[in-house]
Design an enzyme around this catalytic site. Sequence first.
Site, PDB file in Angstrom:
ATOM      1  N   HIS A  57      -7.158  -5.974  -0.486  1.00 37.25           N
ATOM      2  CA  HIS A  57      -5.992  -4.975  -0.328  1.00 37.25           C
ATOM      3  C   HIS A  57      -4.798  -5.843  -0.273  1.00 37.25           C
ATOM      4  CE1 HIS A  57      -4.147  -1.459  -0.328  1.00 37.25           C
ATOM      5  NE2 HIS A  57      -3.532  -1.421   0.878  1.00 37.25           N
ATOM      6  N   SER A 109       1.264  -0.934   0.183  1.00 41.63           N
ATOM      7  CA  SER A 109      -0.142  -0.007  -0.188  1.00 41.63           C
ATOM      8  C   SER A 109       0.973   1.115  -0.079  1.00 41.63           C
ATOM      9  CB  SER A 109      -0.653  -0.860   0.896  1.00 41.63           C
ATOM     10  OG  SER A 109      -1.812   1.086   0.293  1.00 41.63           O
ATOM     11  N   ASP A 147      -8.837  -4.185  -5.703  1.00 40.05           N
ATOM     12  CA  ASP A 147      -8.031  -3.733  -4.516  1.00 40.05           C
ATOM     13  C   ASP A 147      -8.819  -2.553  -4.767  1.00 40.05           C
ATOM     14  OD1 ASP A 147      -6.487  -2.319  -3.145  1.00 40.05           O
ATOM     15  OD2 ASP A 147      -5.087  -3.362  -3.588  1.00 40.05           O
TER      16      ASP A 147
END
Length: 531
Positions: free
Chosen positions: A501, A252, A471
Amino acid sequence: MTMRVRAGTLAAAALLLAGAAVGCNSGTDKADSDGKNTAKPSASEAAPGKAAPSKPGEQALPAALTGQQLDWKRCKAPVKARGSYAQTPGKEWQCALLKAPLDYQKPTGETIGIALIRAKALDADKRIGSLIFNFGGPGGSGVAGLPGSADGFKKLHSRYDLVSFDPRGVAESAAVVCRDSKQSAASFRLDFTPDTPAEEKAYLEDSTAFGAGCAKKSGKVLPHVGTANAARDMDLIRQVLGDDKLYYLGFSYGTELGGVYAHLFPARVGRLVLDAVVDPSADYPGHSRNQALGFQRALENYFKSRGISAKDGTARVVKLLDKLDRKPLPTKQGRTLTQSLALTGIITPLYSKDEWQYLTKALDEADRGDGSRLLLMAESYNGRDEDGSYSTQDHSQRAISCADTTGRVTAAEVKSRHLAEFTQVSPVFGPYLAWDLTGWCANWPVPGEWETPEVAAEGAAPILVVGTTGDPATPYEGAKKMADELGAGVGVLLTNKGEGHGAYGNGACVTGTVDAYLLDGKVPANGKTCG
């Protein structure tokens, strides 16, 4: 990565997903009987004992920093700033504090401590080196996140030291603190999609007060907590651990950190894996628009999995949020579920398909007039502990985000431009993310560094970029952009057709491909698809 509910850390609210990055080097990191690091700093392009400057005009770090010895000791209980999900690590984990410049423009000046954690390789004879992790945020604690997810790294742990850190401004690394828990609780009760002048005034005043509190309580570190400085810290960690190259996995926001590192230090890239990728070409409003798209896409996929059309599912959630805007729901906790808290609760389980079952239960209960489950999910994400206190992770997130971006959006711009656009992208999440544009960095006391981060890394070794088609927080399109911007022959795109994610650990194809790259140096064909 740019919303008040940050939706960009894999370490949040027990939604940690496993992942690891590895690399090959000739360095060692042995410990004497006292746990002190006795490894010598590796050679670099600079003079002995110094790190080469990352860019022309920057000063090399002194040997007092690059040659420092770390005093590794048994880890203590986590500080409150790391959040209620943090647990005291087991005896296999060691912690230390690394000295880094407060201001990299003054490398011989004042220093701050960067908190580190490691678990040494299980097979010392076959040890390759150190793996450094960042689980996202920005503002997530690696010291808290790594031990809790280490079971997902067992294969890699046999040959690698598992290493992570609290980035500057986070937890025990000169944490940014902006307000107390009472003020945090009051803030989370505000309407984050104001409909009246009074609600708008309260929302904007709170945002300004947050920045002023950061300046008052953490003014010394506030200008220095940006991503570029965190990347410089990682290079210092690399040297002190004795590695010639950096071996890293970022999830991320950690993908942005990894990309910035590759740009600053292309010759020091070992094997980097970037999973759940932030779009480096998106500006401040663009990131929020991307998230509106990603979360709406995930919500629609969730409803389709239940045999409900995207249109009907979206309408159901919009109706619930409108109802809560007029009248919050009671809960078993004795607190009320507001519209803003409900939206946070809905966002939380969209991170992982395994959590969708809890969203079903929460929505069904809310339709029956009970907001308890949505409230629990929201407060977990917001860092609220059982005693009513809050972690400071969102303080760190905001400080790092606003130190990075030059984006500053007024309420007038939100209403005249962004609100309608974002709502069209997502009737559920769009209004929230549009208003967040003005609330997040309103009257921020520190100027931002860039409109978009520079990640071009000409001359770097191949970097594996992993994107998941469903995602929610970092939409798949960002992985394509990252691979392109890293440069030809550097960015290698691996596509995971799936939900959630983060991809590593969620399927044999992705995990096997990443492991082969990390353990054996096998670079997959650019554009390979799994799932």
